[in-house]
Design a protein around this motif. Structure first.
Motif, PDB file in Angstrom:
ATOM      1  N   GLU A  38      20.569  15.413  11.679  1.00  0.00           N
ATOM      2  CA  GLU A  38      21.001  16.720  12.196  1.00  0.00           C
ATOM      3  C   GLU A  38      19.921  17.774  11.975  1.00  0.00           C
ATOM      4  O   GLU A  38      19.667  18.616  12.849  1.00  0.00           O
ATOM      5  N   MET A  39      19.288  17.741  10.802  1.00  0.00           N
ATOM      6  CA  MET A  39      18.248  18.717  10.497  1.00  0.00           C
ATOM      7  C   MET A  39      17.047  18.534  11.435  1.00  0.00           C
ATOM      8  O   MET A  39      16.497  19.508  11.957  1.00  0.00           O
ATOM      9  N   GLU A  40      16.648  17.306  11.629  1.00  0.00           N
ATOM     10  CA  GLU A  40      15.502  17.039  12.498  1.00  0.00           C
ATOM     11  C   GLU A  40      15.810  17.466  13.933  1.00  0.00           C
ATOM     12  O   GLU A  40      14.942  18.010  14.631  1.00  0.00           O
ATOM     13  N   ASP A  41      17.029  17.235  14.364  1.00  0.00           N
ATOM     14  CA  ASP A  41      17.427  17.646  15.701  1.00  0.00           C
ATOM     15  C   ASP A  41      17.470  19.169  15.820  1.00  0.00           C
ATOM     16  O   ASP A  41      17.052  19.747  16.831  1.00  0.00           O
ATOM     17  N   TYR A  42      17.988  19.817  14.765  1.00  0.00           N
ATOM     18  CA  TYR A  42      18.122  21.275  14.779  1.00  0.00           C
ATOM     19  C   TYR A  42      16.749  21.954  14.862  1.00  0.00           C
ATOM     20  O   TYR A  42      16.553  22.906  15.615  1.00  0.00           O
ATOM     21  N   TYR A  43      15.779  21.472  14.047  1.00  0.00           N
ATOM     22  CA  TYR A  43      14.464  22.103  14.002  1.00  0.00           C
ATOM     23  C   TYR A  43      13.490  21.521  15.045  1.00  0.00           C
ATOM     24  O   TYR A  43      12.417  22.082  15.267  1.00  0.00           O
ATOM     25  N   GLY A  44      13.881  20.406  15.637  1.00  0.00           N
ATOM     26  CA  GLY A  44      12.987  19.787  16.615  1.00  0.00           C
ATOM     27  C   GLY A  44      11.727  19.245  15.980  1.00  0.00           C
ATOM     28  O   GLY A  44      10.664  19.208  16.627  1.00  0.00           O
ATOM     29  N   GLN A  45      11.799  18.840  14.726  1.00  0.00           N
ATOM     30  CA  GLN A  45      10.637  18.326  13.977  1.00  0.00           C
ATOM     31  C   GLN A  45      11.055  17.093  13.186  1.00  0.00           C
ATOM     32  O   GLN A  45      12.179  17.017  12.668  1.00  0.00           O
ATOM     33  N   LYS A  46      10.142  16.131  13.116  1.00  0.00           N
ATOM     34  CA  LYS A  46      10.372  14.992  12.236  1.00  0.00           C
ATOM     35  C   LYS A  46      10.059  15.409  10.802  1.00  0.00           C
ATOM     36  O   LYS A  46       8.958  15.883  10.497  1.00  0.00           O
ATOM     37  N   LEU A  47      11.021  15.267   9.924  1.00  0.00           N
ATOM     38  CA  LEU A  47      10.821  15.626   8.516  1.00  0.00           C
ATOM     39  C   LEU A  47      10.353  14.417   7.710  1.00  0.00           C
ATOM     40  O   LEU A  47       9.729  14.590   6.656  1.00  0.00           O
ATOM     41  N   PHE A  48      10.681  13.227   8.182  1.00  0.00           N
ATOM     42  CA  PHE A  48      10.254  12.003   7.513  1.00  0.00           C
ATOM     43  C   PHE A  48       9.754  11.007   8.564  1.00  0.00           C
ATOM     44  O   PHE A  48      10.297  10.917   9.674  1.00  0.00           O
ATOM     45  N   ASP A  49       8.722  10.255   8.176  1.00  0.00           N
ATOM     46  CA  ASP A  49       8.327   9.069   8.945  1.00  0.00           C
ATOM     47  C   ASP A  49       8.985   7.860   8.311  1.00  0.00           C
ATOM     48  O   ASP A  49       9.034   7.741   7.072  1.00  0.00           O
ATOM     49  N   ARG A  50       9.530   6.959   9.151  1.00  0.00           N
ATOM     50  CA  ARG A  50      10.147   5.739   8.649  1.00  0.00           C
ATOM     51  C   ARG A  50       9.176   4.583   8.925  1.00  0.00           C
ATOM     52  O   ARG A  50       8.988   4.176  10.088  1.00  0.00           O
ATOM     53  N   ILE A  51       8.544   4.062   7.883  1.00  0.00           N
ATOM     54  CA  ILE A  51       7.551   2.986   8.024  1.00  0.00           C
ATOM     55  C   ILE A  51       7.899   1.864   7.047  1.00  0.00           C
ATOM     56  O   ILE A  51       7.973   2.098   5.824  1.00  0.00           O
ATOM     57  N   SER A  52       8.127   0.682   7.594  1.00  0.00           N
ATOM     58  CA  SER A  52       8.442  -0.503   6.766  1.00  0.00           C
ATOM     59  C   SER A  52       9.609  -0.230   5.826  1.00  0.00           C
ATOM     60  O   SER A  52       9.546  -0.494   4.614  1.00  0.00           O
TER      61      SER A  52
END
Length: 294
Positions: A38-52
């Motif tokens: 929800e936060m990432e959608d609200y701000y339009g920014q990726k807050l975390f990268d999901r890797i492995s």
């Protein structure tokens, strides 16, 4: 966006995973993941990268985290202060000149010792001004001699005594019991107009058809005591305020037959005022206070 979202984000950053953050916050892991989404959608920014299957905070996330920690700390401070407002807030107390001069400092000192987090703001003024300040919510509580005149102000008696008549030590009345008529045409030292002592005396004089010469007016009882000691006239004041001058012999007392002038202190507040715990503590302390000015 809510404070709950901010705290979830901080917990994820601190623990390094959604699952660990959920355990720390006693939440279900899907609820944590949903909040971050929800936060990432609200701000339009990726807050975390999901890797492995691991989370790596992004540059935008790091920037957000610096604000999030400040906002969370300020929110916690606000929560703590409001919840504990009675122990850390401000108490605005008004007082008449006599109470403020002789009694209030001792009372304030005792209250501060039991409520060290409370900021006390004191205003010394005459009764009409104190009533106006109560009506305008510039004061929480006021201490006066006598009674308030405005019906929107409620009051409670917390001290009473009888005024004592005093005179210069070489005056013919010194140590005597006199008739009421002997007060006629005497020089009197009086408190200011509208003060409780002044009203009490004037009502007594009017009832007994006694005429006196008002030669000295002052809001200060100390001033009247000095004037009496200097031989300038008679006065009627609180016995506790007169105690030391009487013991030293700088003034003398006398009695008027069949006369007892009751003098009372009252604590006031607006009828619609919400009384916090600290206000009620102050009122209770007034009621229990042993008035003994030095």
């Amino acid at each position: 966006m809510t404070m709950k979202h901010v705290k979830i984000f901080i917990a994820v950053c601190d623990t390094g995973s959604m699952t660990a953050a959920a355990r720390k916050l006693f939440m279900a892991q899907p609820a944590v993941s949903f909040a971050i989404a929800e936060m990432e959608d609200y701000y339009g920014q990726k807050l975390f990268d999901r890797i492995s299957n691991r989370l790596f905070i992004t540059e935008a996330g790091k920037h957000f985290l610096s604000y999030a920690r400040q906002v969370s700390a300020l929110f916690d401070e606000m929560e703590n202060e409001i919840k504990n407002w009675d122990s850390v807030g401000t108490l605005k107390v008004g007082s008449s000149v006599t109470i403020g001069t002789y009694f209030l400092p001792h009372l304030i000192q005792e209250f501060k010792s039991s409520h060290p987090g409370v900021c006390l703001q004191v205003t010394i003024d005459n009764t009409p001004s104190l009533e106006e300040l109560l009506l305008e919510n510039h004061l929480d509580i006021a201490l006066i001699e006598g009674l308030p005149s405005n019906k929107s102000i409620v009051f409670q008696k917390f001290y009473s005594d009888s005024l004592v008549f005093v005179c210069p030590p070489d005056h013919p009345f010194a140590g005597q019991i006199i008739e009421k008529s002997q007060l006629n045409h005497q020089d009197f030292l009086m408190k200011e107009k509208n003060s409780s002592e002044r009203k009490l005396l004037e009502e007594f004089f009017q009832l007994e058809k006694i005429s006196v010469n008002v030669v000295w007016e002052s809001p200060s009882s100390h001033s009247l005591l000095n004037a009496a000691a200097s031989g300038l006239g008679l006065a009627a004041l609180s016995p506790k305020l007169c105690r030391q001058p009487l013991e030293k012999g700088s003034i003398s007392s006398f009695r008027v037959e069949n006369t007892q002038l009751e003098w009372a202190f009252h604590i006031l507040h607006h009828q619609n005022k919400f009384l916090t715990n600290r206000m009620m503590d102050f009122i209770e302390m007034c009621a229990e206070w042993k008035w003994d000015p030095q």
